[in-house]
Design a protein around this motif. Structure first.
Motif, short mmCIF file in Angstrom:
data_model
loop_
_atom_site.label_atom_id
_atom_site.label_comp_id
_atom_site.label_asym_id
_atom_site.label_seq_id
_atom_site.Cartn_x
_atom_site.Cartn_y
_atom_site.Cartn_z
N SER A 107 14.24 -40.28 87.44
CA SER A 107 13.14 -40.90 88.36
C SER A 107 12.26 -40.10 89.14
N GLU A 115 5.42 -40.97 83.16
CA GLU A 115 6.32 -42.20 83.13
C GLU A 115 6.24 -42.72 81.79
N HIS A 116 4.77 -43.17 81.36
CA HIS A 116 4.55 -43.81 80.20
C HIS A 116 4.83 -42.87 78.97
N CYS A 119 8.52 -43.13 78.40
CA CYS A 119 8.75 -44.54 77.93
C CYS A 119 8.60 -44.44 76.36
N MET A 160 7.89 -52.24 79.08
CA MET A 160 7.97 -50.94 79.79
C MET A 160 7.61 -51.17 81.40
N SER A 161 8.34 -50.67 82.33
CA SER A 161 8.11 -51.06 83.76
C SER A 161 8.42 -49.54 84.36
N CYS A 162 7.47 -49.32 85.30
CA CYS A 162 7.61 -47.72 85.98
C CYS A 162 7.36 -47.99 87.45
N ASN A 172 6.55 -53.00 87.74
CA ASN A 172 7.07 -52.26 88.61
C ASN A 172 8.72 -52.98 89.14
N HIS A 176 13.37 -46.81 89.13
CA HIS A 176 13.72 -46.22 87.86
C HIS A 176 12.83 -46.84 86.86
N ILE A 177 12.46 -46.06 85.84
CA ILE A 177 11.80 -46.53 84.62
C ILE A 177 12.93 -47.70 84.06
N GLN A 236 3.37 -51.41 76.97
CA GLN A 236 2.67 -50.54 78.20
C GLN A 236 1.58 -50.89 78.65
#
Length: 254
Positions: A107, A115-116, A119, A160-162, A172, A176-177, A236
């Motif tokens: 994280s 982050e992406h 992912c 995918m959530s960041c 979001n 944590h991712i 994404q």
């Protein structure tokens, strides 16, 4: 006490809540409880747009995979394989509301671009770990509107959530991712594009996304197989006014 195997193997929501006890959790696993608390608090928000997720939360049917940084490859291989076996062996009616929630310990990436990238690297790893051939009915080219990610011969949708999403709040889910993985066929049953009720459900969710994101609805959202809709672009979602990848970052094998 949190089960000692809660890292790297599947843990269902009911067991997590039954065994939830922070005072008995050692420091090594405290991030698991932090991540779980974050995730649950987001879904408990009545305004959270995903009705499927909120229903799954109420049913206590969510399935979790907590991926440690030290054992990331091992955890992903074991956990995703176990989930696909679950999908193959449990009747669809009994698992409609049991998505796989993958939460990564890492994280510390601090911005949405990193982050992406992380992912897509993890999704590439999952693909590389797949020992089964790519399904013959699914094109290998992500630019084809009939493409979808697959593992173990099962078609999947990956959310995918960041943590760095600020305006795209619906992506979001805490510090944590997080990946939310559903067998894509579930959506055809719950909210099929050829079903009047299904279309109404999808439109309702998109209205909720707009409200939750203070008026922002991503242009990438679409229906599988239709027009210019691309599944990978929905995995994404970007912050407004940011550049989108020109092509899918995945390198696919047959």
């Amino acid at each position: 006490m949190m089960d000692k195997n809660s890292l790297g193997v599947l843990t269902n929501q009911f067991s997590l809540e039954e065994n939830y006890n922070r005072s008995e959790c050692n420091n090594h696993k405290s991030w698991v409880l932090d991540a779980y608390e974050d995730f649950i608090s987001v879904l408990h928000n009545k305004a959270f747009p995903c009705l499927f997720g909120r229903n799954a939360l109420k049913k206590k049917s969510l399935i979790f995979l907590f991926v440690s940084e030290e054992e990331r490859l091992h955890d992903l291989k074991l956990g995703v394989t176990q989930y696909i076996n679950f999908v193959k062996n449990v009747p669809v009616e009994q698992r409609l509301y049991s998505p796989l929630i993958i939460i990564f310990e890492n994280s510390n990436l601090k911005n949405i671009k990193k982050e992406h990238t992380f992912c897509w690297e993890q999704l590439q790893t999952i693909h590389d770990l797949d020992t089964e051939s790519w399904p013959s009915n699914i094109p290998l080219n992500p630019e084809n509107n009939n493409w979808t990610f697959c593992f173990g011969g099962i078609e999947l949708f990956v959310n995918m959530s960041c943590p760095s999403h600020k305006k795209m709040k619906s992506r979001n889910l805490g510090r944590h991712i997080t990946f939310i993985i559903n067998p894509r066929g579930n959506f055809d049953i719950i909210a099929g594009v050829n079903d009047k009720r299904g279309i109404e459900v999808r439109n309702k969710i998109r209205e909720r996304i707009k409200l939750y994101n203070d008026g922002i609805v991503p242009n990438e959202l679409g229906f599988y197989g239709e027009g210019n809709s691309k599944e990978w672009k929905q995995y994404q979602l970007n912050e407004p006014n940011s550049l989108f990848a020109s092509k899918c970052p995945l390198s696919l094998k047959s």
